[in-house]
Design an enzyme around this catalytic site. Sequence first.
Site, PDB file in Angstrom:
ATOM      1  N   HIS B  57      51.754  35.612  45.833  1.00 40.24           N
ATOM      2  CA  HIS B  57      51.243  36.008  44.529  1.00 40.24           C
ATOM      3  C   HIS B  57      49.720  36.114  44.536  1.00 40.24           C
ATOM      4  O   HIS B  57      49.153  37.030  43.954  1.00 40.24           O
ATOM      5  CB  HIS B  57      51.703  34.988  43.483  1.00 40.24           C
ATOM      6  CG  HIS B  57      51.446  35.404  42.082  1.00 40.24           C
ATOM      7  ND1 HIS B  57      52.280  36.265  41.407  1.00 40.24           N
ATOM      8  CD2 HIS B  57      50.452  35.092  41.224  1.00 40.24           C
ATOM      9  CE1 HIS B  57      51.816  36.463  40.198  1.00 40.24           C
ATOM     10  NE2 HIS B  57      50.706  35.770  40.049  1.00 40.24           N
ATOM     11  N   GLU B 101      50.401  43.802  35.010  1.00 41.34           N
ATOM     12  CA  GLU B 101      50.792  42.617  35.765  1.00 41.34           C
ATOM     13  C   GLU B 101      52.221  42.225  35.412  1.00 41.34           C
ATOM     14  O   GLU B 101      52.686  42.482  34.314  1.00 41.34           O
ATOM     15  CB  GLU B 101      49.840  41.473  35.446  1.00 41.34           C
ATOM     16  CG  GLU B 101      49.769  40.441  36.535  1.00 41.34           C
ATOM     17  CD  GLU B 101      48.524  39.575  36.388  1.00 41.34           C
ATOM     18  OE1 GLU B 101      47.589  39.774  37.168  1.00 41.34           O
ATOM     19  OE2 GLU B 101      48.494  38.734  35.489  1.00 41.34           O
ATOM     20  N   SER B 102      52.883  41.569  36.362  1.00 41.82           N
ATOM     21  CA  SER B 102      54.266  41.167  36.136  1.00 41.82           C
ATOM     22  C   SER B 102      54.340  39.718  35.676  1.00 41.82           C
ATOM     23  O   SER B 102      53.469  38.914  35.992  1.00 41.82           O
ATOM     24  CB  SER B 102      55.059  41.304  37.438  1.00 41.82           C
ATOM     25  OG  SER B 102      54.557  40.380  38.382  1.00 41.82           O
ATOM     26  N   HIS B 103      55.357  39.386  34.909  1.00 37.23           N
ATOM     27  CA  HIS B 103      55.682  37.995  34.620  1.00 37.23           C
ATOM     28  C   HIS B 103      57.194  37.849  34.710  1.00 37.23           C
ATOM     29  O   HIS B 103      57.853  37.379  33.792  1.00 37.23           O
ATOM     30  CB  HIS B 103      55.139  37.577  33.246  1.00 37.23           C
ATOM     31  CG  HIS B 103      54.272  36.368  33.318  1.00 37.23           C
ATOM     32  ND1 HIS B 103      54.223  35.401  32.351  1.00 37.23           N
ATOM     33  CD2 HIS B 103      53.421  35.957  34.287  1.00 37.23           C
ATOM     34  CE1 HIS B 103      53.351  34.458  32.713  1.00 37.23           C
ATOM     35  NE2 HIS B 103      52.860  34.771  33.878  1.00 37.23           N
ATOM     36  N   ASP B 125      42.654  39.145  31.545  1.00 37.52           N
ATOM     37  CA  ASP B 125      42.112  39.909  32.671  1.00 37.52           C
ATOM     38  C   ASP B 125      41.206  41.031  32.171  1.00 37.52           C
ATOM     39  O   ASP B 125      40.244  41.405  32.836  1.00 37.52           O
ATOM     40  CB  ASP B 125      43.255  40.508  33.508  1.00 37.52           C
ATOM     41  CG  ASP B 125      43.846  39.482  34.460  1.00 37.52           C
ATOM     42  OD1 ASP B 125      43.164  38.467  34.726  1.00 37.52           O
ATOM     43  OD2 ASP B 125      44.973  39.674  34.934  1.00 37.52           O
ATOM     44  N   GLN B 248      54.711  28.226  31.576  1.00 38.49           N
ATOM     45  CA  GLN B 248      53.659  27.835  30.655  1.00 38.49           C
ATOM     46  C   GLN B 248      54.040  28.189  29.223  1.00 38.49           C
ATOM     47  O   GLN B 248      54.897  29.022  28.980  1.00 38.49           O
ATOM     48  CB  GLN B 248      52.353  28.541  31.009  1.00 38.49           C
ATOM     49  CG  GLN B 248      52.004  28.542  32.463  1.00 38.49           C
ATOM     50  CD  GLN B 248      52.633  29.686  33.215  1.00 38.49           C
ATOM     51  OE1 GLN B 248      53.811  29.986  33.056  1.00 38.49           O
ATOM     52  NE2 GLN B 248      51.854  30.335  34.049  1.00 38.49           N
ATOM     53  N   ASP B 276      39.454  34.175  34.021  1.00 38.83           N
ATOM     54  CA  ASP B 276      40.632  33.516  33.477  1.00 38.83           C
ATOM     55  C   ASP B 276      41.156  32.498  34.490  1.00 38.83           C
ATOM     56  O   ASP B 276      41.145  32.742  35.680  1.00 38.83           O
ATOM     57  CB  ASP B 276      41.688  34.599  33.230  1.00 38.83           C
ATOM     58  CG  ASP B 276      43.029  34.028  32.836  1.00 38.83           C
ATOM     59  OD1 ASP B 276      43.038  32.971  32.171  1.00 38.83           O
ATOM     60  OD2 ASP B 276      44.053  34.639  33.187  1.00 38.83           O
ATOM     61  N   SER B 321      48.137  25.804  32.684  1.00 36.06           N
ATOM     62  CA  SER B 321      48.004  25.788  31.224  1.00 36.06           C
ATOM     63  C   SER B 321      47.279  27.045  30.791  1.00 36.06           C
ATOM     64  O   SER B 321      46.336  27.486  31.449  1.00 36.06           O
ATOM     65  CB  SER B 321      47.206  24.563  30.778  1.00 36.06           C
ATOM     66  OG  SER B 321      47.953  23.397  30.974  1.00 36.06           O
ATOM     67  N   GLY B 541      46.059  46.425  40.288  1.00 33.85           N
ATOM     68  CA  GLY B 541      47.433  46.227  39.864  1.00 33.85           C
ATOM     69  C   GLY B 541      47.964  44.922  40.394  1.00 33.85           C
ATOM     70  O   GLY B 541      47.212  43.957  40.573  1.00 33.85           O
ATOM     71  N   SER B 544      54.688  42.282  42.908  1.00 33.23           N
ATOM     72  CA  SER B 544      55.635  41.217  42.608  1.00 33.23           C
ATOM     73  C   SER B 544      56.808  41.339  43.576  1.00 33.23           C
ATOM     74  O   SER B 544      57.659  42.209  43.424  1.00 33.23           O
ATOM     75  CB  SER B 544      56.112  41.340  41.158  1.00 33.23           C
ATOM     76  OG  SER B 544      57.133  40.395  40.917  1.00 33.23           O
TER      77      SER B 544
END
Lengths: 239, 757
Positions: B57, B101-103, B125, B248, B276, B321, B541, B544
């Site tokens: 990552h 971005e991926s989550h 970001d 989180q 960040d 966090s 970019g 993932s």
Amino acid sequence: MSKRVAVVVFPGSNCDADTLAAARAAGSDAYYVWHRDTDLRQADVVILPGGFSYGDYLRSGAIARFSPVMRAVEAHALGGGPVLGICNGFQILCEAGLLSGGLMRNARLKFLSRPVRVRVEATDTPFTCLSTTGEELVLPIAHGDGRYVADAHTAAELEADARVVWRYVGDNPNGSTNDIAGICSVARNVVGIMPHPERRNEALLGGPDGARVFQSMEAGHATQHAGALRAVGGRHDGM
Amino acid sequence: MTGGPPPTPFPGDPPITLALVREHNLTSDEYRRIEALLGRAPTFAELGIFSALWSEHCSYKHSKSVLKTLPVTGPQVVQGPGENAGVLRLPHGWAVAFKIESHNHPSAVEPYQGAATGAGGILRDVFTMGARPVALLNSLRFGSLDDARNRYLFGGVVRGIGDYGNCVGIPTLGGEVDFGAGYAGNPLVNAMCVGLLKERDLIRARAHGVGNVLLCVGSRTGRDGIHGASFASEELTRESEQRRPQVQVGDPFTEKLLLEASLELIASGHIVAIQDMGAAGLTSSSAEMAARGGVGVEIDLALVPTREPGMTPYEILLSESQERMLVVAKPDRLAEVRAIAAKWELDATPVGRVTDDGMYRCRWKDQVVVEIPGRPLVEDSPVCHPEAREDEAIARLRSSRPTPHTPLPTPEECLLRLLDSPSIASKRWVFEQYDSTVQASTVIAPGGDAGVLRVRGEAFGVAVSTDGNARYVLLDPYEGGKAAVAEAARNVACTGARPLGITNCLNFGNPERPAVFQQFKEACRGIADACRALGTPVTGGNVSFYNESPTGAVPPTPVIGMVGLLPRVDHAVPSFARAAGDAVLVLGSTRAELGGSALWEAVLGFTGGEPPRVDLEAERRLVDLLVTAAERGLLRSAHDCSHGGLAVALAEVAMGGPYEEHPFGLDVDLTSYAARLSPYELLFSESHGRAVVTCAQDRAAVVVALAAELGVPVHRAGVVGAPNGTFRVTLRDGQIARPVAALRRVYFEAIPRRMGD
């Protein structure tokens, strides 16, 4: 001379800049007032903009009503000065007791962002005086807690006093009592509206309908004095 | 500080064993590399740092060598890959910062918070570049809505994104949602943010100035999200549910305060850098800022404000966090920095300083617990060159056809089935839950080809879109990669905007498997070729990998986020018919290309065949035509022709926007069009390089002439019908004829019906 319009900024307000710009586009001399400020004596009009004041973690508008600026807003309102609450600002005015009723979770329990059609029902407020009764406006809504609710007695009073200022036409997006989209106080100087007139005030943004609210505000001669007279008189015959 | 005693274990630290190293997702090779770098065994905290920064990552160890092949330059590029977000130049000193971005993993186990924090992270970001976020978009992938778990994930993700973005006050201007069995165990949640700034206000995340102070700004550090970066770098298993505490929790109200405070801090000139604390938290933000600036840092972890007592250095370093920033400020400006933070009700706590010895050092009061050479920590992370080999099953799938024994229903029935398929149906149920008009700058709202926003005080506007069709990538990764860029460019161009550049989110399975790495490599080659041909460089970019569940890898899903410039925003072209009697024109060529089509998938349940080929030159000519025609004010509407083919595109033009009260009929005659094709090929082929446009009758000849001049095939197909009229397509041997209102019901109710609304 342009109206001095105070746009109150709470932590979590997110329509403050849009509201300021819409007021200026209508010719007003608009400026920001911080939630910690306590002096609104320079203001002809006060606007509480939309957003999520203090995160709205307890209940929409419930914390904002205790912020320092609200004492000054109350004083301004009690003196007859025009006050407009948009979306979260409407919620705050209800929580503060400056408007009756309250705003609850949308009937379909989801946040809803879309254009709606509203009809102007009362033109004797500082924010609708350029409209004609029955005029229809297309305005965007964007809210999760937008269902205006009043008990039967209050709702009957609102209707009897013609204090429903805007009403949804066709589809009621949130299940509000009597299709109410916006109301005013007994003295008619404090006004709350759930849709966002500041987001649709020119052709580029889909139409000019919202500009009517700000142009009315700028054109109206509702001075604090006139408002105070009306507050004493209770009922009145328009401006 | 150099030459001091080596770091010592913190009381309670476990001993470093091979098992502990494995638990940290580090191979024995990587561990040997760490020992060689340090000249000794790492402490527990150091092991945690390497585990995070050398995870896929953070380090891109499997993708780095391929990403280097993407085109990243152009006169419009202000900031390419390597920063928090990419930045492109706009007119009059303006610039646009954007990133996707991926989550995915967090959203798979906790959809609401996983998606919410995804939106939060991408916002940070963008605003840490000094840009004010003005738009969000998101690309989502789920399993079939027939399954209750997928409905739960879909509903939770949409609510999570909505609640976060709505509260911060960022309009969602677009995105896409697709459904497929391959995403059932591992949904994809990609969020893109777009911000505006004046180019002169750009700030980069580079620590510099020895003696400058590091401050933590925003929320306190808690025990949530520890090892999120490593979590994102492994496959999902049945045990992943237990990872729920590692997801989180987002607080959009604090985010809003942090946004305002950060922009005010940047504008004030009191700070030199800001980043960040995202994936890998304090560790990655401090180490990356130091490495980019070529300096060392020293942090006293005991000074970091924590949510609970007793947190160890390891936990403080690796906590994820949310809503925290690391800021570098000049020592004589601390009072001003703290005053700005306090105005926004945030803490700003000095925790360390910039040093000249290049070391990444953390202490706990007087005890040194971490001491790692800074640059190698970030830049010498392992590089893998995995094997790439196509899966033979995929090659077979590509050369297969649906069984000839399953006859297709009538064209009209096929169209209705497609309009009812959730992948094609209106996503109104989704975007209605996102505020799309806050900031009062939305010119074209979600539901069309691309979102368009104005820039206050300027004549120009910006168009944004995200796109990607995994079916094509699965069947042919190279063509699929090209197609994703081409479709994004087409969508942006349909509004009249010139495509400027892209950000990409590359969602794939486990790269250690040759079949997955082949998909990745080939898709990137396709993206690179398309970006070169269309003049849209890649500005950054996210990769993932490890999107795998016990049922296998997700379909390879590169998502392209495209930004375009509209010279006159008041000339923005919508996607829907706007006036009865207007001419309807089909631009581009339709070929017999049903491979990977929605028709075969939705009607026959078959995903296979050769996906449509992208002719990049033809694509570029179509973009030119759409942009030029819009500039000259020739078009009343323009709509990209893609998923579901010409039939779906025509229906969408007729059905109108999500709140259209009087949709138009359409009368189109295709009897003389593409004569060699079967009606199904004609209507449902997904050939690229096509669009449906409408224009006033007296402009049609001009559009046709312009198309000829620019080398784009054009077919005058028919006219826009009466309001609430009939949608009619005449074919050589039959026709489709339905009231447009009936089509609308199918198209707009497909998803609410399945979601029980």
